[in-house]
Structures are given as structure tokens and as C-alpha cells.
Motif scaffolding. Structure first.
Motif, short mmCIF file in Angstrom:
data_model
loop_
_atom_site.label_atom_id
_atom_site.label_comp_id
_atom_site.label_asym_id
_atom_site.label_seq_id
_atom_site.Cartn_x
_atom_site.Cartn_y
_atom_site.Cartn_z
N LYS A 95 49.06 -53.58 -44.94
CA LYS A 95 49.72 -54.30 -43.86
C LYS A 95 48.72 -54.67 -42.76
CE LYS A 95 53.65 -53.56 -45.86
NZ LYS A 95 54.02 -54.51 -46.86
N ALA A 96 48.90 -55.84 -42.19
CA ALA A 96 48.07 -56.26 -41.06
C ALA A 96 48.45 -55.44 -39.83
CB ALA A 96 48.30 -57.75 -40.78
N THR A 97 47.49 -55.23 -38.95
CA THR A 97 47.81 -54.54 -37.71
C THR A 97 48.66 -55.47 -36.84
OG1 THR A 97 45.85 -55.34 -36.55
CG2 THR A 97 45.63 -53.25 -37.77
N ASN A 98 49.47 -54.90 -35.97
CA ASN A 98 50.30 -55.70 -35.06
C ASN A 98 49.43 -56.60 -34.18
OD1 ASN A 98 52.76 -54.72 -35.98
ND2 ASN A 98 52.75 -53.02 -34.53
N GLU A 99 48.30 -56.08 -33.76
CA GLU A 99 47.40 -56.83 -32.89
C GLU A 99 46.91 -58.12 -33.57
OE1 GLU A 99 44.21 -55.00 -30.22
OE2 GLU A 99 43.10 -55.64 -32.01
N VAL A 100 46.51 -58.01 -34.82
CA VAL A 100 46.03 -59.18 -35.55
C VAL A 100 47.19 -60.11 -35.89
CG1 VAL A 100 44.88 -59.96 -37.67
CG2 VAL A 100 44.05 -57.94 -36.49
N TYR A 101 48.32 -59.55 -36.32
CA TYR A 101 49.49 -60.35 -36.68
C TYR A 101 49.95 -61.20 -35.49
CZ TYR A 101 54.38 -61.46 -37.59
OH TYR A 101 55.58 -62.12 -37.74
N GLU A 102 50.00 -60.62 -34.31
CA GLU A 102 50.50 -61.32 -33.13
C GLU A 102 49.59 -62.45 -32.67
OE1 GLU A 102 51.20 -58.07 -30.47
OE2 GLU A 102 52.97 -57.42 -31.60
N LYS A 103 48.37 -62.49 -33.16
CA LYS A 103 47.44 -63.57 -32.81
C LYS A 103 47.63 -64.81 -33.68
CE LYS A 103 43.83 -60.65 -30.89
NZ LYS A 103 42.44 -60.18 -31.03
N LEU A 104 48.46 -64.69 -34.74
CA LEU A 104 48.73 -65.86 -35.60
C LEU A 104 49.48 -66.92 -34.80
CD1 LEU A 104 49.91 -64.14 -38.91
CD2 LEU A 104 47.67 -65.16 -38.45
N HIS A 105 49.31 -68.17 -35.20
CA HIS A 105 50.05 -69.27 -34.60
C HIS A 105 51.54 -69.01 -34.79
CE1 HIS A 105 51.59 -73.42 -34.20
NE2 HIS A 105 50.59 -73.54 -33.34
N HIS A 106 52.38 -69.51 -33.87
CA HIS A 106 53.82 -69.19 -33.94
C HIS A 106 54.48 -69.63 -35.25
CE1 HIS A 106 54.11 -73.38 -32.55
NE2 HIS A 106 55.32 -73.37 -33.05
N CYS A 107 54.00 -70.70 -35.86
CA CYS A 107 54.60 -71.13 -37.13
C CYS A 107 54.21 -70.21 -38.29
CB CYS A 107 54.24 -72.57 -37.46
SG CYS A 107 52.56 -72.82 -38.06
N CYS A 108 53.18 -69.41 -38.09
CA CYS A 108 52.70 -68.53 -39.15
C CYS A 108 53.32 -67.14 -39.07
CB CYS A 108 51.17 -68.40 -39.08
SG CYS A 108 50.32 -69.97 -39.37
N LEU A 109 54.08 -66.85 -38.02
CA LEU A 109 54.70 -65.55 -37.88
C LEU A 109 55.87 -65.43 -38.85
CD1 LEU A 109 54.65 -65.20 -33.99
CD2 LEU A 109 53.02 -64.27 -35.63
N TYR A 110 55.73 -64.56 -39.81
CA TYR A 110 56.73 -64.36 -40.86
C TYR A 110 57.54 -63.12 -40.52
CZ TYR A 110 52.82 -61.38 -42.10
OH TYR A 110 51.81 -60.48 -42.05
N GLU A 111 58.65 -62.94 -41.21
CA GLU A 111 59.49 -61.76 -40.99
C GLU A 111 58.82 -60.56 -41.66
OE1 GLU A 111 63.91 -60.25 -42.23
OE2 GLU A 111 63.66 -62.37 -41.74
N ARG A 112 58.53 -59.55 -40.87
CA ARG A 112 57.84 -58.36 -41.37
C ARG A 112 58.85 -57.30 -41.77
NH1 ARG A 112 52.72 -56.71 -37.93
NH2 ARG A 112 51.87 -56.27 -39.98
N ASN A 113 58.54 -56.58 -42.83
CA ASN A 113 59.41 -55.47 -43.29
C ASN A 113 58.97 -54.18 -42.67
OD1 ASN A 113 60.77 -57.26 -44.90
ND2 ASN A 113 59.41 -56.93 -46.63
#
Length: 113
Positions: A95-113
Motif C-alpha cells: 500500500k502507498a503511504t497516505n502522504e504519497v497518496y494525498e499528493k496525487l492529482h484529484h482525478c487520480c484519487l481512488y477509493e482506498r480499502n
């Protein structure tokens, strides 16, 4: 007597070399990677190719399946998954860290399990 011992050592060495696990130079893997769009596709594939030993990496936007061909003498599927997680995309194992995930562009934010 020396010749018999030498022959036995050579014989045993042959079996030892044969018993070692042979690594596949064209191992195929399919794994799930979360993402949404073409930007995700480019990022995922670029991360996969950044790992030495990756010969092919193709991520399908609809199925979220990453198809890999790797040289197992140089890398592993787990190493590729870690590289992908480091750019913000969750895989089935890493799993990606929250810090790295949150830096993705808004359209790239997927639903995380």
C-alpha cells in the motif's frame, strides 16, 4: 584414493549446481493496481519500468490489472509493487503511504480499502 575422492567431489558439486533454483528471465505476472485514469496509467507504468529487470509493464485502466514481464535474476514482482506504491498507487500486496497518496492529482484519487 585421491582420484576417487576427487570424482566424488565433482559428482556432488554437479548435483549441488543442478539443485539450485533457476530464475526465469521472462517471468509473467498479473497483479491488481489501483488507479483511475491515463495519468495513473503513465505513472504506474513509469514506476514499473524504473525497476531494473522489468521488460514489459502494461496497466489496464478498466480492469486495474498490471501485466508484467520481468527478469527474475534482476528483480521480483514485489520490488515492482514497492516502486508503484512509492508513487501513490496501492497494489494487492503493498500500500502507498497516505502522504504519497494525498499528493496525487484529484482525478487520480481512488477509493482506498
Amino acid at each position: 584414493m585421491k582420484n576417487i575422492i576427487l570424482v566424488l567431489l565433482v559428482f556432488l558439486a554437479g548435483f549441488t549446481v543442478q539443485a539450485q533454483e533457476k530464475k526465469n528471465k521472462n517471468a509473467k505476472y498479473v497483479t491488481e493496481v489501483n488507479g483511475n485514469c491515463e495519468d495513473c496509467q503513465k505513472r504506474i507504468q513509469k514506476a514499473a519500468y524504473s525497476v531494473p529487470g522489468v521488460k514489459s509493464a502494461s496497466w489496464n485502466i478498466e480492469t486495474h490489472q498490471l501485466s508484467l514481464i520481468i527478469n527474475e535474476e534482476k528483480t521480483s514482482a514485489l520490488a515492482v509493487k514497492k516502486a508503484i506504491a512509492n508513487v501513490g498507487h496501492d497494489t494487492d500486496e503493498v500500500k502507498a503511504t497516505n502522504e504519497v497518496y494525498e499528493k496525487l492529482h484529484h482525478c487520480c484519487l481512488y477509493e482506498r480499502n
